[in-house]
Write a protein that holds these residues in place. Structure first.
Motif, PDB file in Angstrom:
ATOM      1  N   MET A 239      42.410 -36.875  69.485  1.00 39.84           N
ATOM      2  CA  MET A 239      42.083 -36.111  70.689  1.00 39.84           C
ATOM      3  C   MET A 239      43.269 -36.045  71.644  1.00 39.84           C
ATOM      4  O   MET A 239      43.526 -35.000  72.256  1.00 39.84           O
ATOM      5  CB  MET A 239      40.871 -36.718  71.386  1.00 39.84           C
ATOM      6  CG  MET A 239      39.565 -36.480  70.675  1.00 39.84           C
ATOM      7  SD  MET A 239      38.198 -37.157  71.654  1.00 39.84           S
ATOM      8  CE  MET A 239      36.802 -36.613  70.677  1.00 39.84           C
ATOM      9  N   LEU A 240      43.987 -37.147  71.801  1.00 39.24           N
ATOM     10  CA  LEU A 240      45.141 -37.156  72.698  1.00 39.24           C
ATOM     11  C   LEU A 240      46.233 -36.216  72.192  1.00 39.24           C
ATOM     12  O   LEU A 240      46.886 -35.523  72.981  1.00 39.24           O
ATOM     13  CB  LEU A 240      45.675 -38.576  72.861  1.00 39.24           C
ATOM     14  CG  LEU A 240      44.798 -39.527  73.684  1.00 39.24           C
ATOM     15  CD1 LEU A 240      45.365 -40.941  73.645  1.00 39.24           C
ATOM     16  CD2 LEU A 240      44.685 -39.043  75.130  1.00 39.24           C
ATOM     17  N   GLU A 241      46.418 -36.177  70.875  1.00 39.82           N
ATOM     18  CA  GLU A 241      47.396 -35.244  70.313  1.00 39.82           C
ATOM     19  C   GLU A 241      46.959 -33.796  70.545  1.00 39.82           C
ATOM     20  O   GLU A 241      47.764 -32.946  70.932  1.00 39.82           O
ATOM     21  CB  GLU A 241      47.581 -35.520  68.815  1.00 39.82           C
ATOM     22  CG  GLU A 241      48.274 -36.833  68.519  1.00 39.82           C
ATOM     23  CD  GLU A 241      48.250 -37.225  67.048  1.00 39.82           C
ATOM     24  OE1 GLU A 241      48.622 -38.364  66.722  1.00 39.82           O
ATOM     25  OE2 GLU A 241      47.855 -36.371  66.211  1.00 39.82           O
ATOM     26  N   GLU A 247      47.258 -28.568  76.409  1.00 37.86           N
ATOM     27  CA  GLU A 247      47.820 -28.505  77.759  1.00 37.86           C
ATOM     28  C   GLU A 247      49.164 -27.791  77.767  1.00 37.86           C
ATOM     29  O   GLU A 247      49.515 -27.128  78.758  1.00 37.86           O
ATOM     30  CB  GLU A 247      47.936 -29.906  78.339  1.00 37.86           C
ATOM     31  CG  GLU A 247      46.578 -30.497  78.689  1.00 37.86           C
ATOM     32  CD  GLU A 247      46.636 -31.908  79.230  1.00 37.86           C
ATOM     33  OE1 GLU A 247      45.620 -32.366  79.793  1.00 37.86           O
ATOM     34  OE2 GLU A 247      47.683 -32.572  79.080  1.00 37.86           O
ATOM     35  N   THR A 248      49.893 -27.878  76.666  1.00 43.06           N
ATOM     36  CA  THR A 248      51.126 -27.105  76.538  1.00 43.06           C
ATOM     37  C   THR A 248      50.821 -25.610  76.581  1.00 43.06           C
ATOM     38  O   THR A 248      51.638 -24.807  77.043  1.00 43.06           O
ATOM     39  CB  THR A 248      51.852 -27.456  75.222  1.00 43.06           C
ATOM     40  OG1 THR A 248      52.142 -28.849  75.208  1.00 43.06           O
ATOM     41  CG2 THR A 248      53.155 -26.683  75.078  1.00 43.06           C
ATOM     42  N   GLY A 298      52.707 -27.027  65.619  1.00 39.87           N
ATOM     43  CA  GLY A 298      53.976 -26.444  65.201  1.00 39.87           C
ATOM     44  C   GLY A 298      54.432 -25.342  66.136  1.00 39.87           C
ATOM     45  O   GLY A 298      55.616 -25.254  66.484  1.00 39.87           O
ATOM     46  N   VAL A 299      53.500 -24.503  66.561  1.00 35.62           N
ATOM     47  CA  VAL A 299      53.825 -23.396  67.466  1.00 35.62           C
ATOM     48  C   VAL A 299      54.396 -23.918  68.782  1.00 35.62           C
ATOM     49  O   VAL A 299      55.345 -23.345  69.343  1.00 35.62           O
ATOM     50  CB  VAL A 299      52.570 -22.535  67.731  1.00 35.62           C
ATOM     51  CG1 VAL A 299      52.799 -21.556  68.872  1.00 35.62           C
ATOM     52  CG2 VAL A 299      52.172 -21.783  66.466  1.00 35.62           C
ATOM     53  N   THR A 300      53.813 -25.024  69.280  1.00 36.74           N
ATOM     54  CA  THR A 300      54.225 -25.569  70.578  1.00 36.74           C
ATOM     55  C   THR A 300      55.249 -26.690  70.449  1.00 36.74           C
ATOM     56  O   THR A 300      55.635 -27.298  71.453  1.00 36.74           O
ATOM     57  CB  THR A 300      53.001 -26.116  71.338  1.00 36.74           C
ATOM     58  OG1 THR A 300      52.373 -27.145  70.541  1.00 36.74           O
ATOM     59  CG2 THR A 300      51.996 -25.016  71.611  1.00 36.74           C
ATOM     60  N   GLU A 301      55.659 -26.997  69.220  1.00 35.69           N
ATOM     61  CA  GLU A 301      56.620 -28.074  68.951  1.00 35.69           C
ATOM     62  C   GLU A 301      56.107 -29.404  69.497  1.00 35.69           C
ATOM     63  O   GLU A 301      56.835 -30.179  70.109  1.00 35.69           O
ATOM     64  CB  GLU A 301      57.995 -27.737  69.530  1.00 35.69           C
ATOM     65  CG  GLU A 301      58.607 -26.466  68.934  1.00 35.69           C
ATOM     66  CD  GLU A 301      59.994 -26.160  69.483  1.00 35.69           C
ATOM     67  OE1 GLU A 301      60.387 -26.777  70.503  1.00 35.69           O
ATOM     68  OE2 GLU A 301      60.687 -25.316  68.881  1.00 35.69           O
TER      69      GLU A 301
END
Length: 325
Positions: A239-241, A247-248, A298-301
């Motif tokens: 969940m934290l990940e 949030e990004t 991956g999209v948000t690195e």
């Protein structure tokens, strides 16, 4: 207003029955024994101690139902791309597609603004089948909360909940979203129009992407996996990940991780949908619930190591069962 429910299983059947009870012009796309029973005996809805049966137009071939004002899609996420072509007879110039599907929706980056505008998600829309076949301008988002089950062909039992949150991709209160909200409200359903539906999508996904695969891997019910120290910690890390990824992307979470897990524990001895699908030999919603979050990482690195690990495990579990290709 013509409304077609495409995928009239438990949730679709519940929705169709409530609309039929309110006198809406509703039709269903179903198949197999469930369809045969609806055609022969009508669609029955069990709510509490009461059972009501409704005569509802139903077909396997959408061409029999004609062009609709709204097509509400209530299939499992992986079942939608293969039937986009089949759905075309339902779609006219003004038809709205309502995506009532679990997980990250295929339209997520439509009208989101910023550098990621128009990004496509291969995990939930392989080959851009929905993006090209429906067109993102047709879509309304929908977060589905009720729980229901098909107890026998043609019979749906409502378990709990009656909320179908709606939202335009750009957050506006358009005529089409307000009209659908009003129609669902007339059927006794809660259909709030949300300016930030993506926030709500993530809060629901938060539990689904963690509890579901852990449950399928361990065969534990929600109360157990949310209170066992080991599996609770795995869910918390997942969940934290996911929260960092979301949030990004600008998402705001109204609750914290511990409260979300406690909420799962409070549901009790519930077998998640992924565990039920595994036991029944049905394909599981792995890509929509979990693969999509990895793809967005991956999209948000954004690193997603725990999600990556659990995703690898549940994919192999599904392959061994012959339920994932």
């Amino acid at each position: 207003m013509k409304i077609c429910i495409f995928g009239a299983g438990a949730i679709g059947g519940y929705l169709g029955a409530k609309l039929a009870e309110a006198g809406a012009e509703v039709s269903l796309v179903a198949r197999g024994p469930h369809l045969a029973a609806i055609k022969k005996n009508g669609l029955s809805l069990i709510e509490g101690d009461e059972t009501k049966t409704f005569s509802v137009k139903a077909a396997e071939d959408p061409a029999e139902l004609g062009i609709q004002d709204y097509v509400i899609v209530t299939l499992k996420a992986h079942s939608v791309p293969p039937v986009v072509g089949k759905m075309q007879p339902l779609i006219g110039p003004e038809t709205t597609i309502v995506s009532g599907v679990n997980g990250v929706p295929w339209w997520y980056f439509h009208k989101i603004g910023g550098p990621l505008e128009g990004t496509r998600l291969e995990t939930v829309d392989p080959g851009d089948a929905q993006w090209n076949g429906f067109g993102p301008d047709r879509v309304l988002g929908c977060v589905v909360y009720p729980a229901a089950e098909v107890t026998e062909p043609g019979v749906v039992k409502h378990i709990e909940g009656n909320r179908f949150s709606l939202g335009e991709p750009d957050g506006s209160k358009s005529e089409r979203v307000l009209a659908l909200s009003k129609a669902l409200g007339a059927a006794g359903l809660r259909a709030p129009v949300r300016p930030r539906l993506r926030d709500e999508i993530w809060v629901k996904l938060w539990g689904n992407m963690s509890f579901n695969p852990i449950s399928a891997l361990t065969h534990a019910t929600l109360d157990v996996l949310c209170t066992d120290l080991g599996t609770r910690e795995v869910a918390r890390k997942m969940m934290l990940e996911a929260q960092q990824v979301a949030e990004t992307l600008g998402v705001k979470f109204p609750i914290d991780v511990e409260r979300r897990i406690d909420g799962g524990a409070a549901v009790g001895a519930h077998r998640t949908s992924m565990l039920q699908d595994l036991d029944a030999g049905r394909q599981m919603e792995i890509d929509a619930l979990l693969g999509s979050v990895q793809e967005l990482g991956g999209v948000t690195e954004t690193p997603t190591p725990t999600i990556d690990t659990v995703l690898s495990l549940i994919k192999l579990r599904a392959r061994v069962a012959g339920l994932y290709s």
